[in-house]
Scaffold this motif. Sequence first.
Motif, PDB file in Angstrom:
ATOM      1  N   GLU A   1       0.828  -1.204   0.000  1.00 41.88           N
ATOM      2  CA  GLU A   1       0.000   0.000   0.000  1.00 41.88           C
ATOM      3  C   GLU A   1       0.862   1.252   0.000  1.00 41.88           C
ATOM      4  OE1 GLU A   1      -3.371  -0.049   2.865  1.00 41.88           O
ATOM      5  OE2 GLU A   1      -2.768  -2.108   3.215  1.00 41.88           O
ATOM      6  N   VAL A   2       1.977   1.211   0.720  1.00 43.87           N
ATOM      7  CA  VAL A   2       2.828   2.386   0.837  1.00 43.87           C
ATOM      8  C   VAL A   2       3.532   2.699  -0.472  1.00 43.87           C
ATOM      9  CG1 VAL A   2       4.785   3.391   2.066  1.00 43.87           C
ATOM     10  CG2 VAL A   2       3.202   1.894   3.279  1.00 43.87           C
ATOM     11  N   LEU A   3       4.074   1.663  -1.125  1.00 46.46           N
ATOM     12  CA  LEU A   3       4.990   1.870  -2.242  1.00 46.46           C
ATOM     13  C   LEU A   3       4.432   1.460  -3.591  1.00 46.46           C
ATOM     14  CD1 LEU A   3       8.150   0.414  -0.452  1.00 46.46           C
ATOM     15  CD2 LEU A   3       7.367   2.775  -0.468  1.00 46.46           C
ATOM     16  N   GLY A   4       3.236   0.880  -3.622  1.00 46.46           N
ATOM     17  CA  GLY A   4       2.708   0.325  -4.866  1.00 46.46           C
ATOM     18  C   GLY A   4       2.577   1.332  -5.996  1.00 46.46           C
ATOM     19  N   TRP A   5       2.251   2.581  -5.688  1.00 53.41           N
ATOM     20  CA  TRP A   5       2.030   3.567  -6.755  1.00 53.41           C
ATOM     21  C   TRP A   5       3.299   3.825  -7.556  1.00 53.41           C
ATOM     22  CZ3 TRP A   5       5.027   7.868  -6.755  1.00 53.41           C
ATOM     23  CH2 TRP A   5       5.541   8.332  -5.561  1.00 53.41           C
ATOM     24  N   ARG A   6       4.466   3.535  -6.978  1.00 47.73           N
ATOM     25  CA  ARG A   6       5.712   3.768  -7.720  1.00 47.73           C
ATOM     26  C   ARG A   6       5.858   2.796  -8.890  1.00 47.73           C
ATOM     27  NH1 ARG A   6      10.513   4.228  -3.416  1.00 47.73           N
ATOM     28  NH2 ARG A   6       9.959   2.038  -3.152  1.00 47.73           N
ATOM     29  N   GLN A   7       5.137   1.667  -8.818  1.00 40.26           N
ATOM     30  CA  GLN A   7       5.099   0.723  -9.937  1.00 40.26           C
ATOM     31  C   GLN A   7       3.802   0.835 -10.732  1.00 40.26           C
ATOM     32  OE1 GLN A   7       6.302  -0.510  -6.728  1.00 40.26           O
ATOM     33  NE2 GLN A   7       8.265   0.094  -7.618  1.00 40.26           N
ATOM     34  N   GLY A   8       3.060   1.936 -10.522  1.00 40.72           N
ATOM     35  CA  GLY A   8       1.839   2.151 -11.276  1.00 40.72           C
ATOM     36  C   GLY A   8       0.646   1.400 -10.746  1.00 40.72           C
ATOM     37  N   ARG A   9       0.670   1.021  -9.463  1.00 40.98           N
ATOM     38  CA  ARG A   9      -0.458   0.328  -8.840  1.00 40.98           C
ATOM     39  C   ARG A   9      -0.920   1.120  -7.622  1.00 40.98           C
ATOM     40  NH1 ARG A   9       3.324  -3.585  -8.784  1.00 40.98           N
ATOM     41  NH2 ARG A   9       3.241  -3.655  -6.508  1.00 40.98           N
ATOM     42  N   MET A  10      -2.228   1.373  -7.559  1.00 42.33           N
ATOM     43  CA  MET A  10      -2.805   2.038  -6.399  1.00 42.33           C
ATOM     44  C   MET A  10      -3.555   0.990  -5.578  1.00 42.33           C
ATOM     45  SD  MET A  10      -1.771   5.138  -6.967  1.00 42.33           S
ATOM     46  CE  MET A  10      -2.699   6.165  -5.829  1.00 42.33           C
ATOM     47  N   VAL A  11      -3.182   0.851  -4.317  1.00 50.15           N
ATOM     48  CA  VAL A  11      -3.758  -0.172  -3.442  1.00 50.15           C
ATOM     49  C   VAL A  11      -4.658   0.514  -2.417  1.00 50.15           C
ATOM     50  CG1 VAL A  11      -3.270  -2.080  -1.870  1.00 50.15           C
ATOM     51  CG2 VAL A  11      -1.680  -1.564  -3.742  1.00 50.15           C
ATOM     52  N   TYR A  12      -5.876   0.003  -2.279  1.00 51.01           N
ATOM     53  CA  TYR A  12      -6.852   0.610  -1.366  1.00 51.01           C
ATOM     54  C   TYR A  12      -7.409  -0.438  -0.416  1.00 51.01           C
ATOM     55  CZ  TYR A  12      -6.617   4.370  -4.767  1.00 51.01           C
ATOM     56  OH  TYR A  12      -6.160   5.356  -5.601  1.00 51.01           O
ATOM     57  N   ARG A  13      -7.626  -0.006   0.809  1.00 50.53           N
ATOM     58  CA  ARG A  13      -8.220  -0.883   1.821  1.00 50.53           C
ATOM     59  C   ARG A  13      -9.274  -0.088   2.577  1.00 50.53           C
ATOM     60  NH1 ARG A  13      -4.770  -3.734   6.566  1.00 50.53           N
ATOM     61  NH2 ARG A  13      -3.524  -4.335   4.753  1.00 50.53           N
ATOM     62  N   GLU A  14     -10.528  -0.324   2.229  1.00 50.43           N
ATOM     63  CA  GLU A  14     -11.663   0.339   2.894  1.00 50.43           C
ATOM     64  C   GLU A  14     -11.508   1.861   2.892  1.00 50.43           C
ATOM     65  OE1 GLU A  14     -14.564  -1.142   4.245  1.00 50.43           O
ATOM     66  OE2 GLU A  14     -13.778  -2.766   3.003  1.00 50.43           O
ATOM     67  N   GLN A  15     -11.081   2.404   1.745  1.00 46.25           N
ATOM     68  CA  GLN A  15     -10.962   3.847   1.604  1.00 46.25           C
ATOM     69  C   GLN A  15     -12.108   4.374   0.737  1.00 46.25           C
ATOM     70  OE1 GLN A  15      -6.854   2.551   1.152  1.00 46.25           O
ATOM     71  NE2 GLN A  15      -6.366   4.726   1.126  1.00 46.25           N
ATOM     72  N   PRO A  16     -12.632   5.571   1.023  1.00 46.88           N
ATOM     73  CA  PRO A  16     -13.807   6.067   0.308  1.00 46.88           C
ATOM     74  C   PRO A  16     -13.518   6.302  -1.172  1.00 46.88           C
ATOM     75  CG  PRO A  16     -12.852   7.783   1.677  1.00 46.88           C
ATOM     76  CD  PRO A  16     -12.146   6.520   2.031  1.00 46.88           C
ATOM     77  N   LEU A  17     -14.560   6.156  -1.977  1.00 41.09           N
ATOM     78  CA  LEU A  17     -14.440   6.362  -3.415  1.00 41.09           C
ATOM     79  C   LEU A  17     -13.925   7.771  -3.717  1.00 41.09           C
ATOM     80  CD1 LEU A  17     -14.918   5.374  -6.317  1.00 41.09           C
ATOM     81  CD2 LEU A  17     -17.302   6.165  -6.104  1.00 41.09           C
ATOM     82  N   SER A  18     -14.289   8.743  -2.902  1.00 42.50           N
ATOM     83  CA  SER A  18     -13.822  10.111  -3.134  1.00 42.50           C
ATOM     84  C   SER A  18     -12.300  10.190  -3.101  1.00 42.50           C
ATOM     85  CB  SER A  18     -14.419  11.056  -2.086  1.00 42.50           C
ATOM     86  OG  SER A  18     -14.056  10.647  -0.776  1.00 42.50           O
ATOM     87  N   GLU A  19     -11.654   9.412  -2.237  1.00 44.69           N
ATOM     88  CA  GLU A  19     -10.199   9.406  -2.158  1.00 44.69           C
ATOM     89  C   GLU A  19      -9.591   8.754  -3.392  1.00 44.69           C
ATOM     90  OE1 GLU A  19      -6.972   7.382   0.815  1.00 44.69           O
ATOM     91  OE2 GLU A  19      -8.521   8.653   1.716  1.00 44.69           O
ATOM     92  N   VAL A  20     -10.230   7.685  -3.868  1.00 46.70           N
ATOM     93  CA  VAL A  20      -9.765   7.027  -5.090  1.00 46.70           C
ATOM     94  C   VAL A  20      -9.827   7.994  -6.266  1.00 46.70           C
ATOM     95  CG1 VAL A  20     -10.160   5.111  -6.691  1.00 46.70           C
ATOM     96  CG2 VAL A  20     -10.506   4.771  -4.228  1.00 46.70           C
ATOM     97  N   VAL A  21     -10.935   8.713  -6.374  1.00 49.05           N
ATOM     98  CA  VAL A  21     -11.101   9.666  -7.475  1.00 49.05           C
ATOM     99  C   VAL A  21     -10.081  10.798  -7.365  1.00 49.05           C
ATOM    100  CG1 VAL A  21     -12.672  11.395  -8.449  1.00 49.05           C
ATOM    101  CG2 VAL A  21     -13.508   9.097  -7.909  1.00 49.05           C
ATOM    102  N   ALA A  22      -9.794  11.236  -6.147  1.00 46.98           N
ATOM    103  CA  ALA A  22      -8.776  12.281  -5.971  1.00 46.98           C
ATOM    104  C   ALA A  22      -7.422  11.800  -6.490  1.00 46.98           C
ATOM    105  CB  ALA A  22      -8.672  12.670  -4.495  1.00 46.98           C
ATOM    106  N   ASP A  23      -7.095  10.529  -6.239  1.00 42.79           N
ATOM    107  CA  ASP A  23      -5.853   9.959  -6.767  1.00 42.79           C
ATOM    108  C   ASP A  23      -5.874   9.910  -8.293  1.00 42.79           C
ATOM    109  OD1 ASP A  23      -4.632   9.586  -4.320  1.00 42.79           O
ATOM    110  OD2 ASP A  23      -5.394   7.541  -4.077  1.00 42.79           O
ATOM    111  N   LEU A  24      -7.000   9.495  -8.863  1.00 42.30           N
ATOM    112  CA  LEU A  24      -7.100   9.398 -10.321  1.00 42.30           C
ATOM    113  C   LEU A  24      -6.960  10.774 -10.964  1.00 42.30           C
ATOM    114  CD1 LEU A  24      -9.985   6.781 -10.811  1.00 42.30           C
ATOM    115  CD2 LEU A  24      -7.525   6.413 -10.702  1.00 42.30           C
ATOM    116  N   ASN A  25      -7.481  11.783 -10.311  1.00 45.26           N
ATOM    117  CA  ASN A  25      -7.377  13.137 -10.875  1.00 45.26           C
ATOM    118  C   ASN A  25      -5.950  13.666 -10.833  1.00 45.26           C
ATOM    119  OD1 ASN A  25     -10.023  13.541 -11.730  1.00 45.26           O
ATOM    120  ND2 ASN A  25     -10.698  14.206  -9.705  1.00 45.26           N
ATOM    121  N   GLN A  26      -5.077  13.015 -10.063  1.00 45.21           N
ATOM    122  CA  GLN A  26      -3.660  13.371 -10.085  1.00 45.21           C
ATOM    123  C   GLN A  26      -2.916  12.661 -11.220  1.00 45.21           C
ATOM    124  OE1 GLN A  26      -4.289  16.018  -7.924  1.00 45.21           O
ATOM    125  NE2 GLN A  26      -2.120  15.693  -7.516  1.00 45.21           N
ATOM    126  N   GLN A  27      -3.580  11.672 -11.821  1.00 44.81           N
ATOM    127  CA  GLN A  27      -2.911  10.872 -12.845  1.00 44.81           C
ATOM    128  C   GLN A  27      -3.363  11.207 -14.265  1.00 44.81           C
ATOM    129  OE1 GLN A  27      -0.424   8.819 -11.930  1.00 44.81           O
ATOM    130  NE2 GLN A  27      -0.816   9.493  -9.829  1.00 44.81           N
TER     131      GLN A  27
END
Length: 327
Positions: free
Chosen positions: A243-269
Motif C-alpha cells: 500500500e505504501v509503495l505500490g504507486w511507484r510501480q503504477g499500482r494504487m492499493v486501497y483498503r476500505e478507503q472512500p471512493l472520493s479518495e480514489v477519485v482524488a488519486d485518479l485526478n492526479q494521474q
Amino acid sequence: MVQAWRNGDDARREDAAAWVVRLEAGDLTDAEAVAFDGWLSAGPENALAFDAALSVSQAYAAAGEAVTRELGARRSPPPAYGRRAVMGVGAMAAAAALAVVIAPQFATADTQTYVTAKGERRTVQLADGSTIDLNGGTRLTVTLDRDARRVSLDQGQAVFDVAHAPDRPFTIAAGDRTVRVVGTQFDVRRLEGKLSVTVARGAVEVRPAQGAPGRAYRLHPGQRLDHREGATIAQIAPATAEEVLGWRQGRMVYREQPLSEVVADLNQQFATPIRIEDPALARTPISGVLVMDDQAAVIQRLALLVPIRAVRSDAGVVLRRDVASDR
C-alpha cells in the motif's frame, strides 16, 4: 524526562543508547527496524528512555558545533599550560579542520522546489543522501541547511527515504500537521484537505503545526494515519508495504478507503477530470488494486469494485451509481 531516567533501570538505558547508536549509523536492516519498533512499543518507559538518549546525542552534536564556532571567533588561542589545556586546544583544532571540510556543504540554506505533472512520477536525490519519489500532480519545496532539513508539501503524494542524521531533523509541513522523521521510509499524501501518512520502515511522528489543535501520534511500520485538516483526532489503521509503495510501480492499493479518495488519486494521474455526482456514493468504501494505465480502462476496473457507471461530457467524466448492477 529527568524523572523517567531516574526511575528507569540500567538495562533500559543501555538498550536506548544502543538503539540510538544503531540508528545514527544509518544502516539498519529490515529485521533490526522491526526489532527496534517492537522494543519502542513495548512500553512508554522505553519511548521516554529513547527520547532521552537521543537528546543526549543531539546535545553532544550541538556542543561540537559550539566549539567550532568558538574557535572561529578567536583569531588566536590563548596560551595553554598543562597537558589538559594542550589536549583541549588540539581537540578544538581538530574540530576546526573538520568544519573546513563539512561547513561549505551547508554554509547557506539550499532551497529547491519540485513539481510533477499529472501522471508523471519523478525521483529526487537530495544532497544529504535522502531520496524522494514524487507521484503525479505533486508540488513540494525542500530546504537543506546546516542544522535542519525541511520540506513543505503543498499537494500531492511522495515517498520519503530519509538518511539518518540526528543533528539535522527532517520535518515535513503538510497543512496543519508536521511530520518529524527519525530516519525511515514512509509515504505522505495531501489532497483535498486530507493528509495520510503511512510508514514502511522506521518511526515517524505526526504532530499539530504551531497553533493547530490536536495531539501528536507516533507511527511504526505497518501503520497509516488519516487526518482531515482542522480536525483534532486522526484515525490510525493497519497498512502493508504494498500500500505504501505500490504507486511507484503504477499500482494504487486501497483498503476500505472512500471512493472520493480514489477519485482524488485518479485526478492526479489523468488530465480529464473525474467527479462523483452522489455524496453517498463518494463515501462508499473501496478495497482493491487499480493499475494506472489508460483512464477508460482504470474506470472499467473501478466499476468491478463498486457499482458505478461513467458518463462523459465536455467537462470530464461523471461517476454515477449503477442501479442495475447495485448489490
